[in-house]
Design a protein around this motif. Sequence first.
Motif, mmCIF file in Angstrom:
data_model
loop_
_atom_site.group_PDB
_atom_site.id
_atom_site.type_symbol
_atom_site.label_atom_id
_atom_site.label_comp_id
_atom_site.label_asym_id
_atom_site.label_seq_id
_atom_site.Cartn_x
_atom_site.Cartn_y
_atom_site.Cartn_z
ATOM 1 N N ASN A 8 12.551 -1.185 3.514
ATOM 2 C CA ASN A 8 11.839 -0.254 4.400
ATOM 3 C C ASN A 8 10.906 0.673 3.621
ATOM 4 O OD1 ASN A 8 13.049 -0.820 7.141
ATOM 5 N ND2 ASN A 8 14.903 -0.426 5.959
ATOM 6 N N LYS A 9 10.294 0.142 2.593
ATOM 7 C CA LYS A 9 9.395 0.963 1.785
ATOM 8 C C LYS A 9 8.058 1.143 2.494
ATOM 9 C CE LYS A 9 7.877 -3.017 -0.963
ATOM 10 N NZ LYS A 9 7.776 -3.576 -2.327
ATOM 11 N N THR A 10 7.294 2.125 2.045
ATOM 12 C CA THR A 10 6.027 2.459 2.673
ATOM 13 C C THR A 10 4.872 2.201 1.716
ATOM 14 O OG1 THR A 10 7.068 4.145 4.056
ATOM 15 C CG2 THR A 10 4.692 4.307 3.751
ATOM 16 N N GLU A 11 3.839 1.529 2.219
ATOM 17 C CA GLU A 11 2.626 1.268 1.443
ATOM 18 C C GLU A 11 1.479 2.091 2.049
ATOM 19 O OE1 GLU A 11 1.999 -0.649 -1.198
ATOM 20 O OE2 GLU A 11 3.932 -1.676 -1.412
ATOM 21 N N ILE A 12 0.739 2.779 1.195
ATOM 22 C CA ILE A 12 -0.430 3.532 1.643
ATOM 23 C C ILE A 12 -1.625 2.593 1.714
ATOM 24 C CG2 ILE A 12 -1.970 5.467 1.169
ATOM 25 C CD1 ILE A 12 0.850 6.315 1.880
ATOM 26 N N VAL A 13 -2.279 2.548 2.878
ATOM 27 C CA VAL A 13 -3.437 1.675 3.061
ATOM 28 C C VAL A 13 -4.571 2.477 3.698
ATOM 29 C CG1 VAL A 13 -2.027 -0.406 3.306
ATOM 30 C CG2 VAL A 13 -2.643 0.911 5.350
ATOM 31 N N SER A 14 -5.742 1.873 3.713
ATOM 32 C CA SER A 14 -6.898 2.534 4.308
ATOM 33 C C SER A 14 -6.844 2.444 5.835
ATOM 34 C CB SER A 14 -8.189 1.889 3.801
ATOM 35 O OG SER A 14 -8.324 0.575 4.333
ATOM 36 N N LYS A 15 -7.644 3.266 6.489
ATOM 37 C CA LYS A 15 -7.731 3.237 7.949
ATOM 38 C C LYS A 15 -8.215 1.873 8.421
ATOM 39 C CE LYS A 15 -9.967 5.475 11.894
ATOM 40 N NZ LYS A 15 -10.917 6.540 12.326
ATOM 41 N N GLU A 16 -9.180 1.282 7.695
ATOM 42 C CA GLU A 16 -9.713 -0.021 8.073
ATOM 43 C C GLU A 16 -8.638 -1.103 7.954
ATOM 44 O OE1 GLU A 16 -13.829 -2.571 7.439
ATOM 45 O OE2 GLU A 16 -13.246 -1.094 5.948
#
Length: 304
Positions: free
Chosen positions: A8-16
């Motif tokens: 359940n880890k979180t990846e930071i991504v762009s809005k696009e």
Amino acid sequence: MNLKKYRNKTEIVSKETMEHLDICTEVIAEVNAILHYGSGNQLFSILDTEGESRVRSKMCRESIRKAAKESSADSSPTGKIERKIKYAMQHQAGNCDEMNAIAFGILTTQGLKAPLFSMADLKQDHAYTLIGDPRVPEWGETNTVVVDAWPIYGAAYTLKQSRYNLKTDPQITLTYPASTPAPESIEALFEQEYEIVNTSFVNQYLARKSAPNVGRELIESLYANTLNAKTYRDERVGAKDPSTRYQIKGEAPRTFDKISMQDLQKYRAIQEKVEPFLSTHPKWDIQQTSKRNLLSHLKSILSI
């Protein structure tokens, strides 16, 4: 699948990228609706349709090859993908190649500001589409989205989280530039009404091959005549960790592994067929992915 691997880890991504993940979810659902008999080389689909997905996929590929031999056939990459779309839609089944052709075709109609790449992984015998260019820092593997309708539990994820990635040197079979209108020929394929192949026609095809009709007897015949067990696959997820959440900085994280109660019940019913079958048909038990407790995980993140 081993639940201990679900972090359940979180990846930071762009809005696009988040927008592309949403589009990917919609496209996978659309592909599955068009090819509702499923895949010809996924055990779940084969057993669920009593062999019909296998036969339909074979008929589809025979039609594609026959059309390709015609003197007027377009031999360009676009011509090839258009043939796959046309005959897969007629037969309502296909393997990863046909599913990928339809997904790629749909994506060209979206007017995306990102490039599209149709990929062929020869080492792992798989085809899928990328939204974004992982070779460019703007995208990288973190912000490039994989569109793959072939795994049984289709979900949106990034290339960084994909089981199929650049480590196996996949080939680019077709590219589509960003912000480019879809070709009229592609648009026309999705607007056209096709003469859909029905089960009666499938059974006529089987009769010409001296094979049983669609049903349990056909399954047993397919098993008895198995030449290469690896063409009967059991791959249920495409992501390394389907529980991964994606987040735009400053916003709440989101997950893309949700499943409806209707689909959960469907997959549970199919699994009740698959597990006993594999226990008595060991040649087909090619365990490409860990499967224990997978439905328990899906139930834990159930979206009704």
